[in-house]
Enzyme design. Structure first.
Site, PDB file in Angstrom:
ATOM      1  N   HIS A   1     100.483  12.086 -10.142  1.00 50.87           N
ATOM      2  CA  HIS A   1      99.206  11.848  -9.453  1.00 50.87           C
ATOM      3  C   HIS A   1      98.574  10.529  -9.871  1.00 50.87           C
ATOM      4  O   HIS A   1      97.355  10.437 -10.007  1.00 50.87           O
ATOM      5  CB  HIS A   1      98.234  12.998  -9.722  1.00 50.87           C
ATOM      6  CG  HIS A   1      98.520  14.237  -8.922  1.00 50.87           C
ATOM      7  ND1 HIS A   1      98.176  14.363  -7.598  1.00 50.87           N
ATOM      8  CD2 HIS A   1      99.156  15.380  -9.253  1.00 50.87           C
ATOM      9  CE1 HIS A   1      98.568  15.547  -7.158  1.00 50.87           C
ATOM     10  NE2 HIS A   1      99.172  16.191  -8.123  1.00 50.87           N
TER      11      HIS A   1
ATOM     12  N   ASP B   1      99.719  17.841 -13.815  1.00 52.90           N
ATOM     13  CA  ASP B   1     100.276  18.717 -12.779  1.00 52.90           C
ATOM     14  C   ASP B   1     101.241  17.976 -11.859  1.00 52.90           C
ATOM     15  O   ASP B   1     101.183  16.754 -11.715  1.00 52.90           O
ATOM     16  CB  ASP B   1      99.146  19.337 -11.950  1.00 52.90           C
ATOM     17  CG  ASP B   1      98.224  18.280 -11.347  1.00 52.90           C
ATOM     18  OD1 ASP B   1      97.964  17.270 -12.022  1.00 52.90           O
ATOM     19  OD2 ASP B   1      97.779  18.452 -10.201  1.00 52.90           O
ATOM     20  N   GLU B   2     102.115  18.738 -11.233  1.00 50.90           N
ATOM     21  CA  GLU B   2     102.928  18.312 -10.099  1.00 50.90           C
ATOM     22  C   GLU B   2     103.676  16.999 -10.302  1.00 50.90           C
ATOM     23  O   GLU B   2     103.576  16.080  -9.490  1.00 50.90           O
ATOM     24  CB  GLU B   2     102.050  18.217  -8.843  1.00 50.90           C
ATOM     25  CG  GLU B   2     101.501  19.553  -8.423  1.00 50.90           C
ATOM     26  CD  GLU B   2     100.693  19.525  -7.127  1.00 50.90           C
ATOM     27  OE1 GLU B   2     100.724  20.529  -6.413  1.00 50.90           O
ATOM     28  OE2 GLU B   2     100.033  18.502  -6.839  1.00 50.90           O
ATOM     29  N   VAL B   3     104.430  16.902 -11.369  1.00 49.85           N
ATOM     30  CA  VAL B   3     105.271  15.717 -11.568  1.00 49.85           C
ATOM     31  C   VAL B   3     106.569  15.923 -10.787  1.00 49.85           C
ATOM     32  O   VAL B   3     107.254  16.913 -10.986  1.00 49.85           O
ATOM     33  CB  VAL B   3     105.580  15.502 -13.066  1.00 49.85           C
ATOM     34  CG1 VAL B   3     106.458  14.270 -13.242  1.00 49.85           C
ATOM     35  CG2 VAL B   3     104.281  15.358 -13.850  1.00 49.85           C
TER      36      VAL B   3
END
Ligand SMILES: *[C@@H]1O[C@H](CO)[C@@H](O)[C@H](O)[C@H]1NC(C)=O
Ligand SMILES: *[C@@H]1O[C@H](CO)[C@@H](O)[C@H](O)[C@H]1NC(C)=O
Ligand SMILES: *[C@@H]1O[C@H](CO)[C@@H](O)[C@H](O)[C@H]1NC(C)=O
Ligand SMILES: *[C@@H]1O[C@H](CO)[C@@H](O)[C@H](O)[C@H]1NC(C)=O
Ligand SMILES: *[C@@H]1O[C@H](CO)[C@@H](O)[C@H](O)[C@H]1NC(C)=O
Ligand SMILES: *[C@@H]1O[C@H](CO)[C@@H](O)[C@H](O)[C@H]1NC(C)=O
Length: 876
Positions: A472, A550-552
């Site tokens: 992100h 988050d969300e790598v």
């Protein structure tokens, strides 16, 4: 660049292969002559220019259906009408637009239009060599396929813009501002329902609620008053008598008390225009006492405890608190008790919260929110005794806090505009339009941030800054690349020029991950964290830093030269990154926090708590939706020693729709809707009983398949609390922000402060009965007191549409509202004229077309049709 074009080529080939599935419609359709649409252009000479087409082209977008042979796709139809007097040409134009669902790229099967991916969720339509001009008065429609299902109109983002010949980019006026202008509401089941997920053959049970559905759902009893004296509900209330009242306008009131509470006394004195007195009069005073030993409360909540006694018989108000924050909450309770005439009821309260952490997460990265807006939210939080403002300060689409010495972060990363090289600004993600004056541009200066901190301190709110890394991070990655180019120094560079890893984040970014194998990454983090640390110093010391985590995307770094030595040693990059970040924070004596994925190797494997160098490690648990089919890790992490902040997406994500209506603004990825009641019925210490409706509206036993997925909570003391979560994709104005946040935030505040009896009960009749009884009291209190109070402060909470059915012989219509006390308006002429309904019943003629809306002050709900047929199959 090489990376991007290779991806594109692959996609085009892919589409060539599976392209059979998509077919195309495009035809010319003469518009009716003499309509209003040509009125203003009649008077002027029309020239072939960007200005002309931006003003006259009319775009409309429609979801055709969500069902498709392949799973999880939908088809959209775009219509471009050209009501002007010159043809829209075949070449040299591009139309940029945002879409959160990935469209199929390439030539749309001989339509004459191609879709290209720019970056993130930004795409463009361009004419192919086959494109035919759209003649004057003609129109073009075309269909295209995208990933995912699109069940709500706000999936279409506003501010499509035209780049024509060599002119500057211009917003297509018909798409300006809000999708409501040009995105049609999904109007068939094929369009408003999710297709079945492959795991189950069950159908999406959601339909747009009819007026009868709303009536049944909202048939809570109208108690005609506000039964809960204060929201959130206090721990203990005695002697509550609304008939026995004290009037602040009678007598001359003063404040006296222990000087340790000076700031809270001043806060009250200022709000109510009272004097602080050194001596104690015989009556008409508010007394702040310092309590030495608040023994009767759970030990670690001692500091927020207060007692409050309002005694009309002798005109004395007494506040007893242990710490300043308790005195402050007593003052907030006084504010809640006092009516507009300056009267307070007789009451005695002993109060303390159930959780230390009662929060709100606000994303100011996707769309920026100003200092004023944030201060306004802190005021709101204090009213409802919320004490943690988790500020999401950076994301792919924006960096929102000035870091002295790293100007590019805000001069480039804090702006969005049409600059394809991202040299001057980030791309206009999320429909923010081509110029810099938009909701996607802006940042907090150091001064702004300090002002926010000062205001927060006064209101006993802790600001927890989040800088989202390593994923992100598109804004930071771009900004530090530009800095490298400008200065020639790689001191703060976050990516390697020679890294050819090929990845795409869930939001479509191909360059949004900082590289954990570069020392410059940690130089950057050290710099950013130290600067934020310094901003806090002297106002409210920074105690916790939230790094997102988050969300790598999976294959980030796979081809990074710098990472190869670590791969060879079989080092987990996640653990390596955490270790180095954790050490930086430890050197500043800071606790560490992240979304739960930040502390996980994979969805099912948590990283050992012990490897982090902090006394407290805060894991924010959000990934609980049943369809995500993951280990329900909130409790497992608490059991491992993490402090857990519950941010369960199914109940606490206030960026989601508030009811399953395609006309209702919001996101839907976690669950079809998060009603106020779903937030209210959240059970933090009994999670599996409160979060088990799936996205298609069916109950699922979360733990049926594998009880290991649902570990028991063994260390209840590690559940730190909970927070409402408001991500910013759709927050393009303060009104929309208010609409999404309120009144649901009050339900979250209620659960965060007050533990209800039904929470720990298993699902069943007893739980339901107690919950319904609490819900009735809550909605009545909102309708009769709290919402009018929010009106006075100008918070524009959502007003739900009314419900309506007819009686047995169909001669009468009965109406109902969600929040008792709100007014219903009726229209019998298709919405041209409205009249207040003076009673909850009215005579109707058979087959009469009636519209209804709820009215509060000058604001109204969405207008709905009276439709006595039920369609809903799931409760609110
Ligand atoms: C037509 O144009 C006139 C003059 O500009 C304007 O006053 C009128 O409101 C327009 N009508 C419509 C329907 O746009
Ligand atoms: C809604 O309808 C139910 C059933 O008719 C009634 O008992 C209740 O008082 C109504 N509530 C409101 C707020 O009008
Ligand atoms: C930029 O966009 C805003 C909002 O759409 C608009 O008000 C403003 O006039 C535009 N500025 C320029 C220079 O085009
Ligand atoms: C990138 O690769 C090229 C060619 O392989 C090499 O000459 C150059 O030194 C590398 N640059 C960096 C920063 O490693
Ligand atoms: C990077 O930092 C590590 C740890 O401080 C150090 O051991 C290493 O030599 C550094 N590498 C480079 C290339 O400077
Ligand atoms: C804040 O931190 C400083 C050290 O940076 C310390 O001297 C001071 O006492 C702290 N203030 C509070 C209120 O904890």
């Amino acid at each position: 660049m090489r990376r991007a074009s290779r991806t594109r080529l692959r996609r085009i080939i892919l589409i060539g292969v599976i392209g059979l599935g998509i077919w195309f419609l495009w035809h010319y359709q003469p518009l009716p002559v003499g309509g209003n649409s040509t009125n203003s252009s009649d008077e002027e000479v029309q020239v072939d220019s960007a200005e002309h087409f931006a003003r006259t082209l009319k775009i409309s977008v429609r979801v055709v259906k969500n069902f498709w042979e392949e799973s999880s796709k939908h088809i959209r139809e775009v219509t471009i009408s050209n009501p002007g007097k010159i043809a829209f040409p075949a070449t040299r134009w591009e139309i940029y637009f945002t879409q959160i669902y990935i469209p199929e790229l390439g030539d749309l099967s001989n339509s004459g239009i191609e879709v290209e991916h720019i970056q993130g969720q930004l795409y463009k339509f361009v004419p192919s060599p086959d494109f035919q001009p759209i003649p004057a008065g003609g129109s073009l429609n075309f269909l295209y396929k995208s990933n995912g299902n699109s069940v709500v109109f706000t999936d279409t983002f506003p501010n499509w813009y035209l780049v024509y010949k060599d002119s500057k980019p211009l917003v297509l006026e018909s798409t300006r501002g809000d999708p409501a202008k040009f995105a049609m509401i999904q109007d068939t089941p094929e369009a408003w329902k999710f297709e079945s997920f492959s795991k189950s053959s069950e159908f999406d049970s959601h339909n747009p609620p009819s007026s009868a559905d709303r009536f049944i759902r909202d048939s809570t009893q109208d108690l005609l008053h506000d039964p809960i004296p204060i929201i959130p509900t206090p721990l203990e209330v005695a002697g509550f008598n609304k008939q026995v009242r004290l009037n602040m306008h009678h007598g001359s009131w003063v404040i006296i008390g222990d000087p340790v509470f000076r700031k809270e006394m001043e806060f009250l004195a200022q709000a109510w225009q009272l004097r602080i007195s050194a001596s104690q009069p015989r009556s008409h005073y508010i007394h702040f006492f310092k309590q030495k030993n608040p023994l009767r409360y759970p030990k670690d909540l001692n500091y927020e405890v207060y007692n409050l006694d309002v005694s009309p018989s002798n005109n004395i108000i007494t506040i007893v608190a242990y710490k300043a924050v308790g005195a402050f909450y007593a003052v907030q309770s006084l504010f809640a008790l006092r009516d507009e005439e300056g009267e307070l009821p007789s009451i005695t309260i002993r109060d303390a919260p159930r959780f230390r952490y009662r929060g709100l997460m606000l994303d100011i990265a996707r769309n920026f929110q100003s200092k004023g807006t944030i201060i306004r939210l802190i005021h709101l939080m204090a009213m409802y005794k919320l004490n943690k403002l988790h500020l999401h300060l950076s994301d792919d689409e924006g960096w929102r806090i000035e870091i002295p010495g790293l100007e590019e972060l805000t001069s480039i990363g804090g702006q969005r505009c049409h600059d394809l090289t991202e040299g001057e600004c980030l791309l206009p993600f999320l429909g923010s339009g081509p110029n810099k004056t938009n909701s996607g541009s802006g940042f907090l200066t150091v001064g702004d941030y300090k002002e926010i901190l000062s205001y927060a301190v006064k209101n006993h709110v802790e600001v927890i800054p989040e800088i989202d890394v390593p994923g992100h991070a598109h804004a930071a990655v771009v900004a530090m690349k530009k800095r490298y180019i400008r200065t020639g120094s790689d001191k703060y560079l976050l990516t390697e020029p020679n890294d050819s890893s090929n990845y795409k984040s869930i939001q479509g970014f191909t360059d949004n991950v900082i590289n954990p194998c570069l020392n410059s990454t940690y130089t950057f983090l050290q710099k950013v964290i130290s600067e934020i640390y310094n901003m806090h110093k002297g106002i409210s010391n920074l105690s916790t830093f939230h790094f997102g985590g988050d969300e790598v995307p999976g294959s980030a770094w796979s081809s990074s030269p710098a990472c190869q030595p670590l791969f060879e040693q079989d080092v987990s990059l996640k653990v390596y990154f955490l270790d180095r970040l954790s050490k930086i924070l430890a050197s500043l004596n800071l606790d560490i926090a992240a979304w739960e994925d930040g502390f996980k190797e994979t969805d099912r494997i948590n990283i050992q708590r012990e490897m982090l160098h902090q006394k407290n490690v805060y894991s924010y648990s959000w990934k609980n939706p049943p369809h995500m089919n993951l280990l329900k890790s909130a409790y497992s992490m608490a059991n491992m020693g993490y402090k857990v902040v519950l941010a369960s997406a199914t109940n606490l994500y206030l960026d989601h729709c508030q009811e399953p209506d395609p006309a209702e603004r919001g996101l839907v990825w976690a669950t079809r809707f998060v009603s106020d009641k779903r937030s209210f019925s959240f059970s933090p210490l009994n999670l599996y009983s409160s979060t088990n409706v799936d996205i298609r509206g069916h109950y699922v036993e979360a733990c049926e398949e594998d009880p290991m997925d649902c570990p028991k909570l063994e260390k209840v003391e590690n559940v730190e609390g909970m927070e409402a979560v408001l991500f910013g994709e759709l927050l393009t104005s303060v009104d929309i922000l208010d609409y999404m946040l309120l009144p649901r935030l009050l339900a979250v505040a209620e659960r965060a402060w007050h533990e209800a009896k039904w929470e720990v009960l298993p699902r069943g009749e007893q739980r339901m009965a107690l919950l319904e009884s609490d819900w009735t009291k809550f909605t009545n209190t909102l309708g009769y007191r709290e919402l009018p109070r929010l009106d006075r402060f100008g918070y524009h909470y959502r007003i739900p549409p009314p419900g309506a059915i007819h009686n047995a012989d169909r001669t009468m219509m009965l109406v109902n509202v969600t929040y008792p006390g709100q007014q219903v308006e009726i229209s019998r002429n298709g919405g041209r004229g409205w009249a207040a309904m003076l009673s909850t019943k009215t005579k109707i003629n058979p087959g009469e077309k009636i519209m209804l809306r709820t009215k509060v002050g000058t604001r109204t709900s969405r207008a709905i049709l009276f439709n006595p047929q039920r369609s809903l199959s799931v409760e609110g």
